[in-house]
Design a protein around this motif. Structure first.
Motif, short mmCIF file in Angstrom:
data_model
loop_
_atom_site.label_atom_id
_atom_site.label_comp_id
_atom_site.label_asym_id
_atom_site.label_seq_id
_atom_site.Cartn_x
_atom_site.Cartn_y
_atom_site.Cartn_z
N SER A 126 33.89 13.64 -96.73
CA SER A 126 34.32 12.25 -96.95
C SER A 126 33.16 11.29 -96.99
O SER A 126 33.19 10.28 -97.69
CB SER A 126 35.30 11.82 -95.85
OG SER A 126 36.46 12.61 -95.89
N GLY A 127 32.10 11.59 -96.23
CA GLY A 127 30.92 10.73 -96.25
C GLY A 127 31.18 9.39 -95.60
O GLY A 127 31.23 9.27 -94.38
N ASP A 128 31.35 8.38 -96.41
CA ASP A 128 31.49 7.01 -95.92
C ASP A 128 32.85 6.80 -95.27
O ASP A 128 33.89 6.84 -95.93
CB ASP A 128 31.31 6.04 -97.09
CG ASP A 128 31.25 4.59 -96.64
OD1 ASP A 128 31.45 4.33 -95.44
OD2 ASP A 128 31.00 3.73 -97.49
N TYR A 129 32.86 6.56 -93.96
CA TYR A 129 34.09 6.36 -93.19
C TYR A 129 34.86 5.14 -93.67
O TYR A 129 36.07 5.04 -93.49
CB TYR A 129 33.71 6.21 -91.72
CG TYR A 129 34.87 5.99 -90.77
CD1 TYR A 129 35.66 7.05 -90.34
CD2 TYR A 129 35.17 4.72 -90.29
CE1 TYR A 129 36.71 6.86 -89.46
CE2 TYR A 129 36.22 4.52 -89.41
CZ TYR A 129 36.98 5.59 -89.00
OH TYR A 129 38.03 5.39 -88.13
N PHE A 130 34.15 4.18 -94.28
CA PHE A 130 34.77 2.91 -94.66
C PHE A 130 35.00 2.79 -96.17
O PHE A 130 35.30 1.70 -96.65
CB PHE A 130 33.89 1.75 -94.19
CG PHE A 130 33.66 1.76 -92.71
CD1 PHE A 130 34.61 1.31 -91.83
CD2 PHE A 130 32.47 2.26 -92.19
CE1 PHE A 130 34.40 1.33 -90.46
CE2 PHE A 130 32.24 2.27 -90.83
CZ PHE A 130 33.22 1.81 -89.96
N LEU A 140 40.95 12.26 -91.15
CA LEU A 140 39.66 11.57 -91.03
C LEU A 140 39.34 11.19 -89.59
O LEU A 140 38.21 11.30 -89.13
CB LEU A 140 39.67 10.32 -91.91
CG LEU A 140 38.44 9.41 -91.82
CD1 LEU A 140 37.28 10.04 -92.58
CD2 LEU A 140 38.76 8.03 -92.40
N HIS A 141 40.35 10.75 -88.85
CA HIS A 141 40.13 10.23 -87.50
C HIS A 141 39.70 11.30 -86.51
O HIS A 141 39.22 10.98 -85.42
CB HIS A 141 41.39 9.53 -87.00
CG HIS A 141 42.59 10.42 -86.90
ND1 HIS A 141 42.94 11.35 -87.86
CD2 HIS A 141 43.55 10.53 -85.93
CE1 HIS A 141 44.04 11.98 -87.51
NE2 HIS A 141 44.43 11.50 -86.34
N LEU A 142 39.85 12.58 -86.87
CA LEU A 142 39.52 13.65 -85.93
C LEU A 142 38.03 13.85 -85.78
O LEU A 142 37.59 14.67 -84.96
CB LEU A 142 40.19 14.95 -86.36
CG LEU A 142 41.72 14.96 -86.33
CD1 LEU A 142 42.24 16.36 -86.61
CD2 LEU A 142 42.25 14.45 -85.00
#
Length: 702
Positions: A126-130, A140-142
């Motif tokens: 995913s790379g960029d969380y934002f 993603l949150h894991l």
């Protein structure tokens, strides 16, 4: 009875703090106004975890009751049951929602979760969380759970060995040294490897160690002086972190972490004294005028009352209840928001949608806590052997499910062949991307020689006639240059840098990337001179160097030019003009013909996904360009360079869009984009006619 009261009060405080942390994250992901920095709730969780785990280990070591078996069994009971139920449910729901490409990505993250490295997997995938694309990853949150699990594996062993072989007084010094070293390493990582600093345990260790140091301090029946001031200061710092922090520069900003981590540490310590103050009334918000208050100054009385109200708030039954189900709240909130946004409403959620999703999150979280977490944490209901066997069996099932999804290619037949073809557009990228599109944020940055990044007609000793130079948008359109080069018998080169176009003297958002950017630009100019390259095509996502990455506003994108003084210019637009102009000047000084490719129309959704789910029955699809003003804002810069230096302008919108503002997003059953703004290989080939005059000119000039 008194000991029980103190323990209950203590747990209420911690549960209240957990509630603050989880609500901050929930409201951030829900887009609730005032929670732009709510992502710092994860930083707060790390401190709380470090505090609780270290306290448990130290108390048990002091009582000679600590065992690794007991410690890890408690972690398994605490973490795995609810996690397995959530992941399994997410896979089932995602099978009705995610396209084949995203379903495969989910399977990869399921495997990573089972093997306790979801943070590393998400960092790579995913790379960029934002970014806009993260709602395609329901797990993603894991990433934060991965950090904690890795901490649970390493820290107890290290702490146990230190306690066993060193005098206890040395432990304090070692913990402090480790904390200070961790802060230094985190600061370095944020400056030079920002996404690594966000996702990995080593740069996050200092946050957990803050809690560890405080737990050791409290074990010695000590607390830092000035509890009232600590409570107030900690509360203020957390408030500022949540309200002020912004996600578009979070990777390069260490201040928001400092505010959140130090704030929660002070708040834990400030409220620790409540264990010895049983007479704090929970029935009133105002302190009674007892004798000890009559001797206080008005300033001290205000501090006392404010800290008292904060303590009452943290032990408010509703907040304590939220804190107790905080783990399940955190587990369930993102899959719900992610899958709903992905399938039903890709744009900003309406208030009633947000409210409904939050309500559903609380319902599921309570059910998870009541019927999954609580029973499995009771040894009388589930003995150790049964818990281990069940956890291993269910984890094995998840592994098999994930492997099946990957082996099948994401079960593309779920939505039909046309939908599958559109979904495949997410992987329809430039074949040279892996080897010739480099990352300036990487600590081992290097750009390969031009011989490894050739395009067009590649014959022995053929001179390189043209160079495609730019950022990821240049990388995305390279296939059409390659195709035309082969058609015209011309050799070319491909030189692209992630997030950094051909802007001379500009600054990135961290020092390491800026140095790599400068080196990259210098390398390309040297190649142009040494190889006598006659034509250079400058390609970039130009608006993102002036505005934010996806919206038309006066803020800055993560990879863009900072809105600070650059070469004496006060605005991003002025800096952009000056940097691009200098690039043009340097090229023309070498006798190079400059072709400037204008911005590709940007979309507001991930097109392969949207097409697969909403327009699979259509082979040609047009959508109105959502950000025409972004391109219009930088258009005067290009016209000025054309008039002043005679650069040639090439406009992709003339090939991709109609006069009514509608732009092509699908052609002959294939997606024109591989995400929301990068052209797919198929999409880039639609620019043939735009580039043909340039190749005609190059052919005639031989």
């Amino acid at each position: 009875m008194r000991a029980k009261t103190r323990r209950s009060t203590y747990r209420s405080d911690i549960d209240g703090l957990r509630a603050i942390a989880v609500l901050a994250v929930l409201f951030f992901h829900a887009g609730v106004p005032g929670f732009s920095g709510g992502f710092v709730g994860v930083d707060m969780f790390f401190v709380i975890s470090g505090y609780l785990i270290t306290g448990i280990i130290l108390r048990e070591c002091r009582a000679n009751t600590f065992s690794f078996k007991g410690f890890y069994l408690r972690r398994i009971r605490r973490i795995l049951p609810a996690l397995i139920v959530m992941v399994t449910t997410t896979i089932i729901l995602a099978s009705f929602v995610l396209t084949a490409f995203d379903f495969k990505m989910l399977a990869k993250n399921v495997l990573a979760t089972v093997f306790m490295i979801p943070n590393i997997s998400i960092w790579k995938t995913s790379g960029d969380y934002f970014s806009n694309a993260v709602d395609s990853n329901p797990l993603l949150h894991l990433w934060s759970l991965g950090v904690e699990e890795q901490y649970y594996l390493l820290f107890p062993l290290m702490l146990f060995l230190l306690i066993r072989y060193l005098h206890l007084k040395w432990l304090w010094g070692l913990l402090v040294v480790a904390l200070l070293s961790g802060i230094g390493f985190a600061f370095w990582a944020v400056s030079f490897k920002p996404t690594f600093a966000f996702y990995w345990l080593p740069p996050r260790a200092w946050e957990l160690l803050c809690g560890a140091v405080l737990a050791y301090y409290h074990l010695r029946q000590q607390s830092i002086n000035g509890q009232r001031l600590m409570t107030l200061l900690g509360s203020l710092m957390i408030f500022l972190a949540i309200v002020i922090a912004r996600n578009n520069d979070v990777y390069a900003d260490f201040a928001h972490q400092i505010l959140a981590v130090v704030g929660i540490t002070l708040l834990i310590d400030g409220n620790s004294q409540r264990r010895n103050v049983p007479d704090l009334s929970h029935q009133s918000l105002f302190l009674k005028p007892r004798e000890e208050y009559k001797t206080q100054s008005s300033h001290d009385l205000v501090l006392t009352r404010l800290s008292h109200w904060i303590s009452l708030f943290l032990s408010w039954p509703l907040l304590v209840g939220i804190g107790r189900i905080s783990y399940s709240l955190y587990l369930w909130h993102w899959p719900l928001f992610s899958l709903y946004t992905y399938r039903v409403h890709p744009d900003a959620l309406l208030w009633y949608e947000t409210t409904a999703l939050l309500a559903a999150t609380f319902v599921l979280a309570y059910g998870s806590w009541r019927y999954v977490e609580t029973p499995f944490r009771r040894p009388k209901k589930w003995n150790d052997t049964a818990v281990i066997k069940l956890a291993f069996s269910l984890q094995s099932v998840l592994v098999l499910l994930a492997i099946g999804i990957l082996y099948s290619g994401g079960f593309p037949q779920r939505f039909g062949l046309a939908s599958s073809a559109y979904s495949a557009g997410a992987e329809d990228k430039n074949a040279l991307q892996k080897d010739c599109h480099t990352d300036p944020y990487s600590s081992d940055y290097h750009f390969p020689s031009i011989e490894k990044c050739l395009i067009g007609q590649q014959t022995a000793n053929a001179p390189i006639r043209f160079l495609v130079w730019g950022d990821s948008h240049a990388n995305a359109v390279t296939p059409v240059f390659d195709a035309l080069g082969r058609e015209y018998g011309l050799a070319g080169g491909h030189a692209t840098l992630f997030g950094h176009a051909a802007l001379w003297g500009a600054k990135s958002n961290d020092d390491n990337a800026t140095l790599n950017w400068l080196q990259f630009n210098q390398e390309q100019l040297k190649v142009i001179v040494d190889r006598s390259i006659h034509d250079v095509f400058l390609v970039g996502r130009w608006p993102s160097y002036v505005f934010s990455a996806t919206q038309f506003e006066g803020t800055l994108g993560r990879n863009g030019i900072p809105n600070v003084l650059i070469k004496g210019h006060k605005t991003g637009l002025q800096a952009f003009r000056a940097s691009l102009e200098e690039t043009v000047q340097r090229l023309q000084q070498q006798g190079v013909t400059v072709w400037l490719v204008l911005p590709v129309p940007e979309m507001d959704r991930i097109m392969p996904r949207w097409l697969a789910l909403n327009a699979a029955d259509q082979t040609d699809v047009w959508l109105k360009a959502p950000y025409p003003e972004r391109a219009a804002a930088v258009w005067p810069v290009f016209k000025e360079l054309q008039a002043k230096y005679g650069v040639h302008l090439l406009d992709p919108s003339l090939q991709l869009c109609r006069e009514d503002g509608q732009c092509r997003v699908a052609y002959k059953g294939k997606s024109v984009y591989y995400d929301d703004d990068h052209l797919s290989t198929s999409g880039s080939l639609l620019l043939r006619e735009m580039l043909r005059p340039a190749f005609d000119a190059m052919k005639q000039g031989l």
